[in-house]
Design an enzyme around this catalytic site. Structure first.
Site, PDB file in Angstrom:
ATOM      1  N   LYS A 124      31.514  25.275  57.691  1.00  0.00           N
ATOM      2  CA  LYS A 124      32.079  26.618  57.637  1.00  0.00           C
ATOM      3  C   LYS A 124      31.721  27.425  58.878  1.00  0.00           C
ATOM      4  O   LYS A 124      32.572  28.066  59.493  1.00  0.00           O
ATOM      5  CB  LYS A 124      31.623  27.321  56.364  1.00  0.00           C
ATOM      6  CG  LYS A 124      32.210  26.690  55.096  1.00  0.00           C
ATOM      7  CD  LYS A 124      31.776  27.412  53.847  1.00  0.00           C
ATOM      8  CE  LYS A 124      32.506  26.854  52.630  1.00  0.00           C
ATOM      9  NZ  LYS A 124      32.235  25.421  52.394  1.00  0.00           N
ATOM     10  N   LYS A 159      31.883  33.447  50.178  1.00  0.00           N
ATOM     11  CA  LYS A 159      31.608  32.065  49.801  1.00  0.00           C
ATOM     12  C   LYS A 159      30.294  31.590  50.403  1.00  0.00           C
ATOM     13  O   LYS A 159      29.869  32.066  51.457  1.00  0.00           O
ATOM     14  CB  LYS A 159      32.749  31.149  50.243  1.00  0.00           C
ATOM     15  CG  LYS A 159      33.091  31.172  51.718  1.00  0.00           C
ATOM     16  CD  LYS A 159      34.338  30.326  51.982  1.00  0.00           C
ATOM     17  CE  LYS A 159      34.785  30.391  53.427  1.00  0.00           C
ATOM     18  NZ  LYS A 159      36.023  29.598  53.676  1.00  0.00           N
ATOM     19  N   ARG A 232      41.763  29.524  44.787  1.00  0.00           N
ATOM     20  CA  ARG A 232      41.322  28.332  45.512  1.00  0.00           C
ATOM     21  C   ARG A 232      42.391  27.247  45.452  1.00  0.00           C
ATOM     22  O   ARG A 232      42.935  26.961  44.389  1.00  0.00           O
ATOM     23  CB  ARG A 232      40.020  27.795  44.914  1.00  0.00           C
ATOM     24  CG  ARG A 232      38.882  28.799  44.905  1.00  0.00           C
ATOM     25  CD  ARG A 232      37.714  28.296  44.082  1.00  0.00           C
ATOM     26  NE  ARG A 232      38.079  28.087  42.691  1.00  0.00           N
ATOM     27  CZ  ARG A 232      37.286  27.501  41.792  1.00  0.00           C
ATOM     28  NH1 ARG A 232      36.092  27.059  42.148  1.00  0.00           N
ATOM     29  NH2 ARG A 232      37.690  27.360  40.543  1.00  0.00           N
ATOM     30  N   GLU A 280      37.926  26.265  58.137  1.00  0.00           N
ATOM     31  CA  GLU A 280      36.791  25.340  58.092  1.00  0.00           C
ATOM     32  C   GLU A 280      37.045  24.186  59.055  1.00  0.00           C
ATOM     33  O   GLU A 280      38.194  23.867  59.375  1.00  0.00           O
ATOM     34  CB  GLU A 280      36.563  24.779  56.677  1.00  0.00           C
ATOM     35  CG  GLU A 280      36.025  25.777  55.673  1.00  0.00           C
ATOM     36  CD  GLU A 280      35.605  25.115  54.360  1.00  0.00           C
ATOM     37  OE1 GLU A 280      35.307  23.901  54.367  1.00  0.00           O
ATOM     38  OE2 GLU A 280      35.571  25.824  53.344  1.00  0.00           O
ATOM     39  N   ASN A 282      35.849  20.388  58.836  1.00  0.00           N
ATOM     40  CA  ASN A 282      35.179  19.406  57.993  1.00  0.00           C
ATOM     41  C   ASN A 282      34.851  18.151  58.789  1.00  0.00           C
ATOM     42  O   ASN A 282      35.744  17.539  59.387  1.00  0.00           O
ATOM     43  CB  ASN A 282      36.075  19.049  56.801  1.00  0.00           C
ATOM     44  CG  ASN A 282      36.295  20.233  55.887  1.00  0.00           C
ATOM     45  OD1 ASN A 282      35.515  20.483  54.978  1.00  0.00           O
ATOM     46  ND2 ASN A 282      37.361  20.988  56.135  1.00  0.00           N
TER      47      ASN A 282
END
Length: 315
Positions: A124, A159, A232, A280, A282
């Site tokens: 993040k 978050k 989400r 994000e 990842n």
């Protein structure tokens, strides 16, 4: 080649959607020997990084899908490639695993993604390096800063930095209802750093996973579309996955940062994009291979194994 996969328990794989499974099958199809081990199987003895690894054969059955030969203690440097596919949580055990893999690199192992690069890229927080592509974002544990950010932007997402699968994500609207309780919960009363982002309405169209392999984007994303009133889109949170061609903005973002990440040793990256904004980066075990292949016909696993073979040859 002898390719070893560091992954979670093979018995936990859902073969109809698991990206690591797709990698393994493609590698096996090409004649590579496929091995598997879990993080708990790793050890360092006398300065040598080893793992109790099993060679895997494939049955073709979707449920009873593999046979594992008896596990053998093997120096990690003996494999031609090690593919790091352990899922988060990214906790201290995960970090210890990267240290052991990094030691293995000094003993001849070729690890993808590079352990130090995984460790250095918070999935993040890494977006702060590419802030020109993000929604307004704040990272802090300070309640006053979080309240000021919400007051400025009105509709925000809060978050945790170490969440996965959509866990711990809260939306706070302009009325700021429950903001104090959410901040207290997520920050553990100011002890834990979290992320706040201005809400992106385009989440209704999906949270797009863009796979970048060896610095180049796969031409289709998987838009994970929220269902049943959820904010989400994560598949683990019930989102609906829809493969779609990359937009011009998707390509711009991927082409701008993909080569940088590849140069750092990140062979496979999953960029999350909502609307026109990067949310994000990842790097631990990016997924969505099978969904994109099944819906769009693009051979993601084959593209990845192509890149893996080329990376090993170059090394």
């Amino acid at each position: 080649m002898k390719i070893a996969f560091l992954a979670d328990a093979l018995s936990s794989f859902k073969t109809y959607k698991d990206s690591t499974y797709a990698m393994m099958v493609e590698a096996n199809r090409r004649g590579h020997a496929v091995y598997a081990f879990e993080q708990k199987d790793m050890a360092v003895l006398g300065g040598i990084a080893t793992a109790r690894a099993s060679q895997i054969s494939f049955t073709g059955d979707a449920t009873d899908w593999y046979r594992a030969a008896p596990a053998v203690d093997t120096d990690l440097g003996a494999f031609d490639a090690i593919v790091q596919r352990k899922d988060p949580p990214f906790d201290m055990e995960y970090i210890y695993g990267t240290y052991m893999l990094e030691l293995a690199e000094t003993q001849g192992a070729k690890v993808f993604n590079k352990p130090s690069a995984i460790r250095d890229h918070s999935e993040k927080l890494a977006i702060a390096q590419f802030s020109q592509y993000t929604s307004p974002t704040l990272v802090t544990a300070d309640e006053a800063r979080l309240r000021a950010f919400q007051a400025e932007h009105g509709d925000v997402i809060l978050k945790p930095l170490d969440g996965m699968g959509g866990t711990g994500i809260f939306r706070v609207k302009p009325d700021a209802m429950n903001l104090g309780a959410i901040i207290e919960t997520l920050t553990c009363n100011g002890a834990t750093t979290i992320m706040a982002q201005r809400f992106i309405p385009d989440i209704a169209k999906g949270d797009k996973r863009i796979l970048v392999i060896a610095g180049k984007p796969v031409p289709f994303s998987l838009a994970r579309i929220p269902q049943n009133g959820e904010v989400r889109g994560n598949l683990a949170a019930g989102g609906l996955g829809v493969a779609q061609p990359l937009t011009e903005r998707d390509v711009e973002i991927a082409n701008a940062i993909g080569p940088t990440l590849a140069a750092r040793g990140l062979l496979l990256v999953g960029l999350d994009v909502i609307g026109d904004c990067l949310t994000e980066v990842n790097v631990t075990s990016p997924t969505c291979f099978q969904e994109i292949t099944q819906q769009a016909g693009f051979p993601v696993a084959a593209t990845f194994i192509d890149a893996l073979e080329a990376a090993v040859a170059a090394a």
